[in-house]
Design an enzyme around this catalytic site. Sequence first.
Site, PDB file in Angstrom:
ATOM      1  N   GLU A 172       0.956  -1.563  -0.343  1.00  0.00           N
ATOM      2  CA  GLU A 172       0.035   0.259   0.018  1.00  0.00           C
ATOM      3  C   GLU A 172       1.190   1.102   0.040  1.00  0.00           C
ATOM      4  O   GLU A 172       0.293   2.676  -0.667  1.00  0.00           O
ATOM      5  CB  GLU A 172      -0.963  -0.277   1.367  1.00  0.00           C
ATOM      6  CG  GLU A 172      -2.347  -1.198   1.254  1.00  0.00           C
ATOM      7  CD  GLU A 172      -1.763  -2.534   1.879  1.00  0.00           C
ATOM      8  OE1 GLU A 172      -0.338  -2.794   1.215  1.00  0.00           O
ATOM      9  OE2 GLU A 172      -2.693  -3.313   1.991  1.00  0.00           O
ATOM     10  N   PHE A 202     -12.032  -7.344  14.093  1.00  0.00           N
ATOM     11  CA  PHE A 202     -11.152  -7.704  13.049  1.00  0.00           C
ATOM     12  C   PHE A 202     -10.252  -6.875  12.243  1.00  0.00           C
ATOM     13  O   PHE A 202     -11.264  -5.501  11.656  1.00  0.00           O
ATOM     14  CB  PHE A 202     -11.159  -8.618  12.623  1.00  0.00           C
ATOM     15  CG  PHE A 202      -9.935  -8.513  11.486  1.00  0.00           C
ATOM     16  CD1 PHE A 202      -8.805  -9.767  11.267  1.00  0.00           C
ATOM     17  CD2 PHE A 202     -10.466  -9.273  10.251  1.00  0.00           C
ATOM     18  CE1 PHE A 202      -7.763 -10.134  10.945  1.00  0.00           C
ATOM     19  CE2 PHE A 202      -9.382  -9.948   8.939  1.00  0.00           C
ATOM     20  CZ  PHE A 202      -7.961  -9.645   9.680  1.00  0.00           C
ATOM     21  N   GLN A 203      -8.828  -6.483  11.678  1.00  0.00           N
ATOM     22  CA  GLN A 203      -8.472  -5.212  11.473  1.00  0.00           C
ATOM     23  C   GLN A 203      -9.332  -3.564  11.367  1.00  0.00           C
ATOM     24  O   GLN A 203      -8.977  -3.122  10.667  1.00  0.00           O
ATOM     25  CB  GLN A 203      -8.645  -5.725   9.785  1.00  0.00           C
ATOM     26  CG  GLN A 203      -7.749  -7.011   9.542  1.00  0.00           C
ATOM     27  CD  GLN A 203      -7.866  -7.143   7.849  1.00  0.00           C
ATOM     28  OE1 GLN A 203      -8.705  -6.710   7.155  1.00  0.00           O
ATOM     29  NE2 GLN A 203      -7.090  -7.418   7.673  1.00  0.00           N
ATOM     30  N   LYS A 237     -17.319  -0.638   6.007  1.00  0.00           N
ATOM     31  CA  LYS A 237     -17.730  -1.051   5.082  1.00  0.00           C
ATOM     32  C   LYS A 237     -19.462  -1.369   4.726  1.00  0.00           C
ATOM     33  O   LYS A 237     -19.936  -1.475   3.769  1.00  0.00           O
ATOM     34  CB  LYS A 237     -17.329  -2.702   4.922  1.00  0.00           C
ATOM     35  CG  LYS A 237     -17.860  -3.767   4.662  1.00  0.00           C
ATOM     36  CD  LYS A 237     -17.526  -5.263   5.113  1.00  0.00           C
ATOM     37  CE  LYS A 237     -17.247  -6.038   3.796  1.00  0.00           C
ATOM     38  NZ  LYS A 237     -17.212  -7.450   3.925  1.00  0.00           N
ATOM     39  N   MET A 252      24.249   8.598   1.990  1.00  0.00           N
ATOM     40  CA  MET A 252      24.322   9.881   3.204  1.00  0.00           C
ATOM     41  C   MET A 252      24.704   9.190   4.163  1.00  0.00           C
ATOM     42  O   MET A 252      25.297  10.321   5.388  1.00  0.00           O
ATOM     43  CB  MET A 252      22.830  10.240   2.401  1.00  0.00           C
ATOM     44  CG  MET A 252      22.645  11.334   3.006  1.00  0.00           C
ATOM     45  SD  MET A 252      23.797  12.754   2.100  1.00  0.00           S
ATOM     46  CE  MET A 252      22.805  13.336   1.431  1.00  0.00           C
TER      47      MET A 252
HETATM   48  C1  LIG Z   1      18.610  14.350   1.973  1.00  0.00           C
HETATM   49  C2  LIG Z   1      18.503  15.642   1.389  1.00  0.00           C
HETATM   50  C3  LIG Z   1      18.965  16.488   1.643  1.00  0.00           C
HETATM   51  C4  LIG Z   1      18.469  17.979   0.669  1.00  0.00           C
HETATM   52  N1  LIG Z   1      18.712  19.366   0.901  1.00  0.00           N
HETATM   53  C5  LIG Z   1      18.467  19.834   0.397  1.00  0.00           C
HETATM   54  C6  LIG Z   1      19.274  21.242  -0.127  1.00  0.00           C
HETATM   55  O1  LIG Z   1      20.300  21.117  -0.553  1.00  0.00           O
HETATM   56  N2  LIG Z   1      18.106  22.272  -0.838  1.00  0.00           N
HETATM   57  C7  LIG Z   1      16.918  22.820  -0.140  1.00  0.00           C
HETATM   58  O2  LIG Z   1      16.225  23.211  -0.876  1.00  0.00           O
HETATM   59  N3  LIG Z   1      16.471  21.347  -0.219  1.00  0.00           N
HETATM   60  C8  LIG Z   1      17.136  20.757   0.187  1.00  0.00           C
HETATM   61  N4  LIG Z   1      16.169  19.315   1.259  1.00  0.00           N
HETATM   62  C9  LIG Z   1      14.884  19.421   0.885  1.00  0.00           C
HETATM   63  C10 LIG Z   1      14.492  19.960   1.943  1.00  0.00           C
HETATM   64  O3  LIG Z   1      13.722  19.574   3.316  1.00  0.00           O
HETATM   65  C11 LIG Z   1      12.846  20.556   1.500  1.00  0.00           C
HETATM   66  O4  LIG Z   1      11.553  19.843   1.484  1.00  0.00           O
HETATM   67  C12 LIG Z   1      12.911  21.623   0.356  1.00  0.00           C
HETATM   68  O5  LIG Z   1      14.108  22.461   0.785  1.00  0.00           O
HETATM   69  C13 LIG Z   1      11.273  22.694   0.853  1.00  0.00           C
HETATM   70  O6  LIG Z   1      11.866  23.039  -0.212  1.00  0.00           O
HETATM   71  P1  LIG Z   1      10.165  24.617  -0.893  1.00  0.00           P
HETATM   72  O7  LIG Z   1      10.741  25.731   0.560  1.00  0.00           O
HETATM   73  O8  LIG Z   1      10.131  25.167  -1.890  1.00  0.00           O
HETATM   74  O9  LIG Z   1       9.015  24.311   0.091  1.00  0.00           O
HETATM   75  P2  LIG Z   1       8.235  23.058  -0.648  1.00  0.00           P
HETATM   76  O10 LIG Z   1       7.972  21.896   0.780  1.00  0.00           O
HETATM   77  O11 LIG Z   1       8.330  22.791  -1.738  1.00  0.00           O
HETATM   78  O12 LIG Z   1       6.251  23.929  -0.143  1.00  0.00           O
HETATM   79  C14 LIG Z   1       6.190  25.071  -0.668  1.00  0.00           C
HETATM   80  C15 LIG Z   1       5.825  26.373  -0.263  1.00  0.00           C
HETATM   81  O13 LIG Z   1       5.006  27.235  -1.214  1.00  0.00           O
HETATM   82  C16 LIG Z   1       3.366  27.356  -1.007  1.00  0.00           C
HETATM   83  N5  LIG Z   1       2.563  26.877  -2.013  1.00  0.00           N
HETATM   84  C17 LIG Z   1       1.845  25.782  -2.355  1.00  0.00           C
HETATM   85  N6  LIG Z   1       0.968  26.256  -3.138  1.00  0.00           N
HETATM   86  C18 LIG Z   1       1.625  27.411  -3.672  1.00  0.00           C
HETATM   87  C19 LIG Z   1       0.877  28.820  -4.389  1.00  0.00           C
HETATM   88  N7  LIG Z   1      -0.162  27.859  -4.994  1.00  0.00           N
HETATM   89  N8  LIG Z   1       0.591  29.138  -4.888  1.00  0.00           N
HETATM   90  C20 LIG Z   1       1.828  30.149  -3.689  1.00  0.00           C
HETATM   91  N9  LIG Z   1       2.400  29.295  -2.851  1.00  0.00           N
HETATM   92  C21 LIG Z   1       1.896  28.127  -2.983  1.00  0.00           C
HETATM   93  C22 LIG Z   1       3.555  26.161   0.061  1.00  0.00           C
HETATM   94  O14 LIG Z   1       2.406  27.003   1.111  1.00  0.00           O
HETATM   95  C23 LIG Z   1       4.728  26.495   1.029  1.00  0.00           C
HETATM   96  O15 LIG Z   1       5.026  27.000   2.029  1.00  0.00           O
HETATM   97  C24 LIG Z   1      16.803  18.187   0.920  1.00  0.00           C
HETATM   98  C25 LIG Z   1      15.751  17.398   1.077  1.00  0.00           C
HETATM   99  C26 LIG Z   1      16.550  15.665   1.402  1.00  0.00           C
HETATM  100  C27 LIG Z   1      15.899  14.691   1.404  1.00  0.00           C
HETATM  101  C1  LIG Z   2      12.593   5.443   4.950  1.00  0.00           C
HETATM  102  C2  LIG Z   2      14.081   6.059   5.603  1.00  0.00           C
HETATM  103  N1  LIG Z   2      14.973   5.579   6.626  1.00  0.00           N
HETATM  104  C3  LIG Z   2      16.218   6.334   6.938  1.00  0.00           C
HETATM  105  C4  LIG Z   2      16.167   6.865   5.939  1.00  0.00           C
HETATM  106  C5  LIG Z   2      17.798   8.141   6.842  1.00  0.00           C
HETATM  107  N2  LIG Z   2      18.222   7.675   5.624  1.00  0.00           N
HETATM  108  C6  LIG Z   2      18.496   8.934   4.413  1.00  0.00           C
HETATM  109  S1  LIG Z   2      19.159   8.772   3.103  1.00  0.00           S
HETATM  110  C7  LIG Z   2      19.862   7.164   4.014  1.00  0.00           C
HETATM  111  C8  LIG Z   2      21.025   5.902   3.068  1.00  0.00           C
HETATM  112  C9  LIG Z   2      20.311   5.471   1.659  1.00  0.00           C
HETATM  113  O1  LIG Z   2      20.974   4.849   1.069  1.00  0.00           O
HETATM  114  P1  LIG Z   2      20.809   4.518  -0.355  1.00  0.00           P
HETATM  115  O2  LIG Z   2      19.689   4.485  -0.628  1.00  0.00           O
HETATM  116  O3  LIG Z   2      21.629   4.009  -0.951  1.00  0.00           O
HETATM  117  O4  LIG Z   2      21.370   5.953  -1.448  1.00  0.00           O
HETATM  118  P2  LIG Z   2      22.923   6.661  -1.402  1.00  0.00           P
HETATM  119  O5  LIG Z   2      23.134   7.643   0.065  1.00  0.00           O
HETATM  120  O6  LIG Z   2      23.889   5.729  -1.281  1.00  0.00           O
HETATM  121  O7  LIG Z   2      22.906   7.523  -2.878  1.00  0.00           O
HETATM  122  C10 LIG Z   2      19.166   6.936   5.407  1.00  0.00           C
HETATM  123  C11 LIG Z   2      19.594   5.426   5.725  1.00  0.00           C
HETATM  124  C12 LIG Z   2      15.627   7.543   5.125  1.00  0.00           C
HETATM  125  N3  LIG Z   2      15.351   9.098   4.445  1.00  0.00           N
HETATM  126  N4  LIG Z   2      14.061   7.184   4.988  1.00  0.00           N
END
Ligand SMILES: Cc1cc2nc3c(=O)[nH]c(=O)nc-3n(C[C@H](O)[C@H](O)[C@H](O)COP(=O)(O)OP(=O)(O)OC[C@H]3O[C@@H](n4cnc5c(N)ncnc54)[C@H](O)[C@@H]3O)c2cc1C
Ligand SMILES: Cc1ncc(C[n+]2csc(CCOP(=O)(O)OP(=O)(O)O)c2C)c(N)n1
Lengths: 194, 570
Positions: free
Chosen positions: B50, B112-113, B162, B479
């Site tokens: 799911e 159940f469930q 249901k 990472m």
């Molecule tokens: C491993 C990892 C590394 C990351 N590193 C980075 C990084 O280096 N740089 C980075 O930028 N992010 C990074 N992120 C992502 C970060 O965590 C955030 O998800 C991201 O920066 C949020 O993007 P955003 O500010 O564009 O907001 P979003 O989450 O895209 O939010 C959208 C915003 O726009 C508004 N909005 C929506 N619709 C409308 C509309 N029609 N009109 C006006 N406003 C609207 C919403 O209210 C909200 O405030 C990383 C994530 C991971 C998992």
């Molecule tokens: C469901 C979930 N569990 C744990 C994490 C923490 N986490 C962030 S990056 C990462 C490693 C990802 O490894 P892989 O998919 O091999 O990608 P790589 O960083 O090697 O490119 C982990 C464990 C996560 N983001 N999501």
Amino acid sequence: MTSLLRPPPKSSPELDANWLRELLVIQKNTNMRHVISLLIENEAGALSRVSGLFSARGYNIESLTVAPTEDTSLSRMTIVTSGSDDVVEQITKQLNKLVEVVKVVDLSESAHIERELMLVKVRATGKDREEMKRMAEIFRGRIIDVTDASYVIELTGTQAKLDSFVGAIDSGLILETVRSGICGIGRGDRVLKV
Amino acid sequence: MVITGAEIVIRCLQEEKVDYLFGYPGGAVLYIYDELFKQDKVRHVLVRHEQAAIHAADGYARSTEKVGVALVTSGPGATNAVTGIATAYCDSIPLVIISGQVPSAAIGQDAFQEVDTVGITRPCVKHNFLVRDVRDIAETIKKAFYLAKTGRPGPVLVDIPKDITAQKCEFAYPETVSMRSYNPVVKGHHGQIKKALQLLLEAKRPMVYAGGGVVLGDAADKLTALVRKLGFPCTNTLMGLGAYPATDRQFVGMLGMHGNYEANMGMHYCDVLLAVGARFDDRVIGNPAHFSSEPRKIIHIDIDPSSISKRVKVDVPIVGDVGEVLGELLALLDNTAEKPEPQSLGVWWKQIEEWRRRDCLKFNQGEEGLIKPQFVVQKLWEVTGGDAFVTSDVGQHQMWAAQYYKFDKPRRWVNSGGLGTMGFGLPAAMGVQLAHPGSPVACITGEGSIQMNIQELSTCKQFRLPIKVILLNNGFLGMVRQWQELFHGNRYSESYMDALPDFSRLAEAYGHVGIKVDKPGDVEGALREAFKQKNDLVFMDFQVDPTENVYPMVKGGQGLTDMILSAEDL
Ligand SMILES: Cc1cc2nc3c(=O)[nH]c(=O)nc-3n(C[C@H](O)[C@H](O)[C@H](O)COP(=O)(O)OP(=O)(O)OC[C@H]3O[C@@H](n4cnc5c(N)ncnc54)[C@H](O)[C@@H]3O)c2cc1C
Ligand SMILES: Cc1ncc(C[n+]2csc(CCOP(=O)(O)OP(=O)(O)O)c2C)c(N)n1
């Protein structure tokens, strides 16, 4: 070219400390008490959306009261919370964002009235019996249940008044207290209505 | 006509022009599945878990302007869906999830469930409903679609017991919805917009910072027009990639923790910042105190008032839809003779170009030796002409995908930014491929992430989805390993991926094409070959350098300007 700009500030322990402090302030801030009043659709689960919001985001709830209004499709809530202006601004924005919330006001932004109801069960025997009756009268309370050993006193007022009543009577005589939490309403023309 | 609740559910989906429904059956939704069987307008995609149903619906929604729809059963069906729902919630993706519930009379009996689906999902949905009467189904579903896609979008769940799907009533789909408690602001405040324009025209060191809101609001054209007209530099968040064409000279790249040097420096030293549909995330601005240490005026356009002044105080808040507000800004700009002052803008651009010359994304791919992961993404970009839909999982590969695939169009980049959900990539790609049959769809993944939903290779086979899986196999939870190297003294606690399967043979076992690539010279050829196979899923297992790290990097809690640009900076 770079002279145009100030040298890049390296993050220093000091900056980090500031940042931490700021975070702590945001989380822990208890400096201002606010009374927020809102109208919400009277539907199952509405209360848990509000209380869930407060716990999920780490906002304080000092008290929360809720009951249907004269229009039974709506409930009115009064929430007493505390936080810095920024936090309270977020609280009202987040409350407004809940789909079932119709209107939100921060009553403490202007003149308003607060009332709370308290029921106190006290031991009332011997000389204490007369004393309790006197205290209830002084605080304009009413005795609403009488047995040969106890009274239940009903008292309405501000939080402070109820606190001082509890402070004024001998704590050894208090058997039980129950407080409703605060109801608030704006003074004068300010009306919270859809 | 009097019909059953289950038929009403399906009729509502038809009315909403739902073409794909991602789901998995179970006891509580059997009546609904029975009605699905009797029609052919709504096509059901049977996933293998799911969570994947929700991610697939999510990928479908992100790559189109439509709402993604999923159907799950009660109990474990609903709990399996939770990660998917939270993923969509954190990135504001419009979904409608229909979940089955135990019969009304059994609710609260530990049946159940039975789980309290509405309670469990409450903190990770925009809104949810428990339907208590068959007569409420149509209106509730109408509301669910309306809530999901208006205002700040998000997932909306409808839980239906249901017995209610078996009861009958008259069906009429409401034409409109009105809710006194829900009226998102669309048009921005005119006075504020004028003020914003004035600030922009007076700016000496302007910067446009655009995020996911521009993609969600389908306003990339308007943003691009405005930025070009003003001649300002523009940066995108991870969620905003494609909102401004990445190959344009005015684009300074992604900003943030793994952002470009020029983007982060520009963000820090600008004197006027126009933030559009972006929420000043902690991975974007780094240490907020450090960010605020440089004075600048901030204009913030966002449809959600709670995004404004949440982490950073802004000077000109504008609540409204990005498209509306940018449209009004453009119109005002057309009607004024004023222009940004060219001289200071020229000086600012010279500075930006100087930062750009640091070439912070350079890497060395030798002809021999190990494949660099960056090289694979760069080649993917070349081979697909920059025009593929790219989904990703979470980790280093996600950042390399964001840095080296230059997205020129919105809705091409599909990834989990807010929740960072490993296992998102493959199921999301299924939704994307179904929404865009015939278009190239790549899923960039890691050997950790892909194993979180690898069972979906079976769904891909059943529905003949010719996705190209690009596995950057570094044998590590890369990472995590990177953080352990940088912050935990090289103690690689549980971040080594042992006992990995032979992925190309695993893919073959599912009936797909599998390729293993371990030489730099073979990368481009393998990609070209794979994208020629229009009807097959090709799973490419690239054996990449296990020691490679993602740079630039801003360490947690540090300022945006404190960047580690390469291993030499350590
Ligand atoms: C491993 C990892 C590394 C990351 N590193 C980075 C990084 O280096 N740089 C980075 O930028 N992010 C990074 N992120 C992502 C970060 O965590 C955030 O998800 C991201 O920066 C949020 O993007 P955003 O500010 O564009 O907001 P979003 O989450 O895209 O939010 C959208 C915003 O726009 C508004 N909005 C929506 N619709 C409308 C509309 N029609 N009109 C006006 N406003 C609207 C919403 O209210 C909200 O405030 C990383 C994530 C991971 C998992
Ligand atoms: C469901 C979930 N569990 C744990 C994490 C923490 N986490 C962030 S990056 C990462 C490693 C990802 O490894 P892989 O998919 O091999 O990608 P790589 O960083 O090697 O490119 C982990 C464990 C996560 N983001 N999501």
